[in-house]
Design an enzyme around this catalytic site. Structure first.
Site, PDB file in Angstrom:
ATOM      1  CB  SER A 143      -0.897   0.018   1.244  1.00  0.00           C
ATOM      2  OG  SER A 143      -1.755  -1.102   1.290  1.00  0.00           O
ATOM      3  CB  SER A 144       0.954   4.268   0.453  1.00  0.00           C
ATOM      4  OG  SER A 144       1.371   5.606   0.359  1.00  0.00           O
ATOM      5  CB  SER A 145       5.842   3.950   0.575  1.00  0.00           C
ATOM      6  OG  SER A 145       7.216   3.858   0.288  1.00  0.00           O
ATOM      7  CB  ALA A 147       1.365   0.587  -3.878  1.00  0.00           C
ATOM      8  CG  HIS A 287      -3.033   7.678  -0.222  1.00  0.00           C
ATOM      9  ND1 HIS A 287      -2.568   7.109  -1.382  1.00  0.00           N
ATOM     10  CD2 HIS A 287      -2.041   7.522   0.681  1.00  0.00           C
ATOM     11  CE1 HIS A 287      -1.345   6.653  -1.191  1.00  0.00           C
ATOM     12  NE2 HIS A 287      -1.001   6.883   0.062  1.00  0.00           N
TER      13      HIS A 287
END
Length: 303
Positions: A143-145, A147, A287
């Site tokens: 997820s996020s970083s 991802a 997000h």
């Protein structure tokens, strides 16, 4: 826009919300203190279920900025699903002070050239050797970083990973910063990428991915990519750029949209026959998109 002015509040919850009802794992997350195979100081944490499959699949579950291996373990269902299906879960722990992953340096982006990506690959090798993991069934998600790192691993180490599932990230190479320094709170940062302003042709994105493993002629991991339309941290245009990037790598084109899949408010974007690349646009979701673990296992061919 600075990283922590936008990410700290939103990404801190990224791994704590999942689409499937949360179920606690039967056992604890274990820090692998014997893992010393850098090149960076990312920590290795692992969950090995009591009833592990012979030649067990390996899922690498990668946390968000401000997160930790422990938070991603306790905020997702991968470990509890491992209890059912017998796979191994590796939870890398970022060495940066802010908990972000190095997805910006030449080393991390390039096959065999160092960075956090190579450290994570070395964790996979450790799990194959020491826990009976199956080197032919290795998958990445985050997820996020995390991802972003999933995209980086798929581009730089397509010989290691068979599939990826990406929750609210950016294209592989989008955060590249010349001379990026690792070990900092934000190991390289690109405002233009975060704001969805790094717009390239599909060919240009594909060429970028291929440049990270020069001479590689094998297959790339199939990719499943989620993004929310209301994401104001890694803005929504990053979904289209990711789809362009991987569609070029696979040499396939957009086929169709399927509304209401996997749930109301989501639209599935199918490329080719849907076996190599699918995207999911989540209407009104910020997000990050909640983790859909059961979909990940299906995409990985585990369940």
């Amino acid at each position: 826009m600075h990283f922590f002015s936008t990410v700290a509040a939103a990404a801190a919850l990224a791994g704590l919300v999942n689409a499937d009802a949360y179920v606690a794992a039967a056992g604890p997350l274990v820090q692998v203190s014997a893992f010393k195979d850098g090149p960076t100081k990312a920590g290795m944490y692992v969950y090995v279920p009591t009833k592990k499959a012979d030649k067990a699949p390996i899922i690498v579950a990668i946390h968000y900025c401000t997160g930790t291996a422990q938070k991603y373990f306790s905020g997702s269902n991968y470990a509890s699903l491992a209890d059912t299906h017998g796979f191994i879960v590796i939870y890398p722990n970022s060495p940066s002070s802010g908990g972000c992953w190095d997805v910006a340096s030449t080393g991390s982006l390039t096959h065999g050239k160092g960075g956090d990506s190579e450290t994570i690959v070395n964790m996979v090798k450790y799990a194959v050797t020491n826990y009976g993991g199956d080197a032919d069934r290795v998958f990445a998600t985050g997820s996020s970083s995390g991802a972003m790192m999933t995209n980086v691993l798929a581009g730089a180490y397509p010989d290691v990973f068979r599939a990826g599932s990406v929750y609210s990230g950016v294209p592989d190479g989008c955060f590249y910063v010349s001379g990026a320094t690792t070990g900092m709170a934000t190991p390289g940062w690109s405002n233009s990428c975060a704001n969805g302003q790094n717009i390239k042709t599909a060919q240009a994105w594909g060429d970028l991915v291929r440049s990270y493993y020069p001479g590689y002629n094998g297959t790339y991991p199939k990719m499943q990519i989620f993004h929310g339309t209301a994401d104001n941290t890694l803005d929504y245009p990053n979904l289209a750029e990711q789809m362009k990037e991987w569609s070029n790598v696979f040499g396939i084109s957009f086929t169709k949209n399927v509304t209401g899949t996997p749930q109301s408010g989501y639209t599935q974007m199918v490329y080719g026959d849907g076996t190599k690349l699918v995207g999911y646009s989540a209407q009104g979701v910020g997000h990050t998109v909640p983790i859909h673990e059961s979909m990940d296992l299906s995409w990985f061919g585990i369940a």
